[in-house]
Design an enzyme around this catalytic site. Structure first.
Site, PDB file in Angstrom:
ATOM      1  N   HIS A 283       8.093 -37.474   7.748  1.00 26.86           N
ATOM      2  CA  HIS A 283       6.766 -37.837   7.262  1.00 26.86           C
ATOM      3  C   HIS A 283       6.332 -39.239   7.703  1.00 26.86           C
ATOM      4  O   HIS A 283       5.135 -39.479   7.886  1.00 26.86           O
ATOM      5  CB  HIS A 283       6.721 -37.720   5.732  1.00 26.86           C
ATOM      6  CG  HIS A 283       6.708 -36.296   5.261  1.00 26.86           C
ATOM      7  ND1 HIS A 283       7.791 -35.687   4.667  1.00 26.86           N
ATOM      8  CD2 HIS A 283       5.734 -35.339   5.347  1.00 26.86           C
ATOM      9  CE1 HIS A 283       7.488 -34.429   4.388  1.00 26.86           C
ATOM     10  NE2 HIS A 283       6.258 -34.186   4.789  1.00 26.86           N
ATOM     11  N   ASP A 327      -5.154 -27.159   2.101  1.00 28.85           N
ATOM     12  CA  ASP A 327      -4.011 -26.254   2.236  1.00 28.85           C
ATOM     13  C   ASP A 327      -4.456 -24.875   1.776  1.00 28.85           C
ATOM     14  O   ASP A 327      -5.041 -24.733   0.709  1.00 28.85           O
ATOM     15  CB  ASP A 327      -2.831 -26.759   1.397  1.00 28.85           C
ATOM     16  CG  ASP A 327      -1.531 -26.032   1.744  1.00 28.85           C
ATOM     17  OD1 ASP A 327      -0.563 -26.703   2.138  1.00 28.85           O
ATOM     18  OD2 ASP A 327      -1.492 -24.788   1.623  1.00 28.85           O
ATOM     19  N   ALA A 362      -7.870 -24.021   7.079  1.00 27.91           N
ATOM     20  CA  ALA A 362      -8.196 -25.283   7.750  1.00 27.91           C
ATOM     21  C   ALA A 362      -9.287 -25.100   8.805  1.00 27.91           C
ATOM     22  O   ALA A 362     -10.151 -25.966   8.982  1.00 27.91           O
ATOM     23  CB  ALA A 362      -6.931 -25.860   8.385  1.00 27.91           C
ATOM     24  N   ASP A 379      -0.276 -31.130   9.304  1.00 27.38           N
ATOM     25  CA  ASP A 379       1.107 -30.862   8.894  1.00 27.38           C
ATOM     26  C   ASP A 379       1.228 -29.387   8.528  1.00 27.38           C
ATOM     27  O   ASP A 379       1.464 -29.029   7.378  1.00 27.38           O
ATOM     28  CB  ASP A 379       1.449 -31.765   7.690  1.00 27.38           C
ATOM     29  CG  ASP A 379       2.919 -31.663   7.314  1.00 27.38           C
ATOM     30  OD1 ASP A 379       3.714 -31.191   8.147  1.00 27.38           O
ATOM     31  OD2 ASP A 379       3.262 -32.063   6.181  1.00 27.38           O
TER      32      ASP A 379
END
Length: 529
Positions: A283, A327, A362, A379
């Site tokens: 990360h 998400d 997305a 991500d």
């Protein structure tokens, strides 16, 4: 009304009742049949990957088997009702236990695919028997044109309801543990209904065997329902080396969390997403190089990252005003918000006042949003399917660029440069096709292997910006990091020769209409890993 007329009317009502029962049976079996196709396709995707391929092959295999079943039905000359009831009893057992056997087999063999495809063939054969048998049974109640049209009509109507059930109730709420039992119970109830209503026309000598079969099937289904969850958990546990402490089948994916000593691993559809052992080594490179490239970042978009760890790193920049996390899966963001392990790991980042969580695809978000961002951090899971490859496409990066301010920075996780070399280069090339100046870098993440990212800069400067030099000059003293520093940036931006990429091998740009990335990914050097 005369006695003869009354008797005729009763006979007609009886005939109509029997015909209607057969159509109700077809409606129910149409529902169960389509859901069986979806369950087996989902199982194949989960265990074998490549959803488009698996759904295509499972549905095709079942339709072919249904054709064979229809052909075989002509071999049945007598006792059609009894044979149809036995078909329903058999279907109830096969449909109910398909998932349980697949999960159990996965604990002992890598050939789970043979079991899933075997079930597809068997269930398809039995489904193929249903319509021809019902049409022949209904033949004495209705003329041919009415018989065929009404039977097919009920089967297709049942299929629509089955699809709605699977999409909105089965997979989201019952999962692959209990949805197959709904199918089994549906087929069992069809057989039971036919037994009760048409008991008088069933030959006396087979009534006893049908009754015993019904009792045995009911006992087996009840036992399966009671032990389904522990069996699924046992099979699932064998796929992971560590103890499973959380599992959920959401509408979109299977989420599993395991524990080894004081550390935790998060998996989506069997693929590792993070480990508390070394997640900072993933990360920190994902977030800080992009944030440091552009001073005064105010608005940040995170696509994916429902675990909240990327947001945790972004919140270290006090000048950031807004963080939008998109998400697809509400189950994932709910886990990131509320599960004690993830909430501790991400320091409650998803509850921060600067953070807005959006559960949306997305691609659609970028198409419809009117917001503009300084930094976009992607991500997402690895592009191992066509639908995930769409989120690594030239069109997707073009949409992202449209929503970025001048000099904005985009970064995406790009898989492993060594285990999926072509996929890694494809992502880089695809970002370039969308107008970004790019720089790839990589890091050794202990639990994931060698991992890579591609950073893109939105700029009109065509003279050539030395992104590598800019990245290597970044310092991080003002940000609390566990591992990342300037020396690490110099190492991460250094690659040797393309050892795994043949010199003359060409890499194509990944687009929505020419999805090459997932094939590059699946053709990777995963055996080395």
């Amino acid at each position: 009304m005369s006695v003869a007329s009354s008797g005729k009317t009763e006979h007609q009502l009886s005939q109509r009742l029997k015909s209607n029962v057969l159509k109700i049976a077809l409606f129910a079996t149409g529902l169960a049949g389509i859901v069986a196709e979806y369950v087996l396709s989902t199982l194949a995707t989960y265990f074998l990957g490549d959803s488009v391929f698996q759904w295509t092959m499972i549905v095709s295999m079942m339709l072919f088997s249904m054709g064979l079943g229809s052909r075989l039905s002509k071999l049945f000359e007598q006792q059609l009702l009894q044979k149809f009831i036995y078909v329903e009893f058999t279907l109830s057992i096969l449909s109910a236990f398909a998932a349980l056997l697949a999960y159990t087999a996965a604990a002992y063999t890598v050939y789970t695919g043979f079991i899933i495809y075997g079930f597809s063939i068997l269930i398809g054969l039995l489904i193929g028997l249903e319509i021809p048998l019902v049409i022949r049974l209904n033949d004495e109640f209705e003329e041919l044109k009415v018989n065929v049209s009404s039977v097919m009509e009920k089967d297709y109507y049942g299929s629509l309801l089955g699809g709605i059930f699977f999409a909105f109730i089965g997979l989201p709420y019952l999962g692959l543990t209990y949805t197959p039992f709904i199918l089994g119970i549906t087929n069992f109830l069809v057989a039971l209904l036919l037994l009760l209503v048409l008991w008088s026309v069933i030959e006396k000598k087979v009534k006893r065997s049908l009754g015993i079969t019904a009792f045995v099937v009911a006992c087996v289904l009840v036992s399966g329902l009671i032990f389904a969850e522990p069996i699924i958990l046992y099979g699932e546990q064998q796929r992971y080396k560590d103890k499973i402490i959380y599992q959920e089948q959401s509408r979109y994916q299977r989420i599993v969390m395991t524990q080894w000593k004081e550390h935790y691993w998060l998996f989506i559809n069997g693929n590792q997403q993070l480990s508390t052992l070394d997640e900072q080594m993933y990360h920190e490179p994902l977030v800080h190089p992009a944030m440091k490239m552009l001073p005064g970042v105010r608005d940040v978009l995170v696509l994916g990252g429902g675990d909240g760890c990327a947001v945790r790193e972004i919140l270290k920049y006090s000048e950031v005003k807004n963080i939008t996390l998109v998400d697809l899966d509400p189950a994932m963001t709910k886990l990131g918000k509320n599960h004690p392990v993830l909430k501790t790991l991400n320091q409650g980042a998803l509850h921060h006042e600067k953070v807005k969580v959006v559960n949306q695809d997305a691609f659609h978000f970028l198409e419809n949003t009117h917001q503009f961002f300084d930094v976009i951090i992607i991500d997402l899971p690895d592009p191992n399917t066509v639908e995930l490859g769409r989120l690594y496409s030239s069109e997707f990066y073009t949409l992202a660029s449209r929503q970025m301010r001048p000099q904005g920075v985009l970064i995406t996780q790009a898989g492993s440069p060594y285990f999926a070399t072509k996929a890694f280069h494809c992502i880089n090339k695809t970002m370039e096709s969308a107008g970004f100046q790019t720089q790839a870098f990589h890091n050794q993440v202990l639990t994931m292997g060698e991992w890579g990212w591609v950073l893109g800069l939105k700029t009109n400067d065509t003279t050539g910006i030395n992104l590598k030099a800019r990245l290597q000059s970044l310092t991080f003293q003002d940000i609390e990091t566990a591992w990342l520093n300037q020396e690490a940036m110099q190492l991460m931006t250094s690659f040797g020769k393309d050892f795994f990429l043949p010199e003359n091998d060409s890499i194509e740009v990944n687009t929505v209409h020419h999805p090459v990335l997932y094939r590059y990914y699946l053709d990777g050097n995963w055996d080395i890993y």
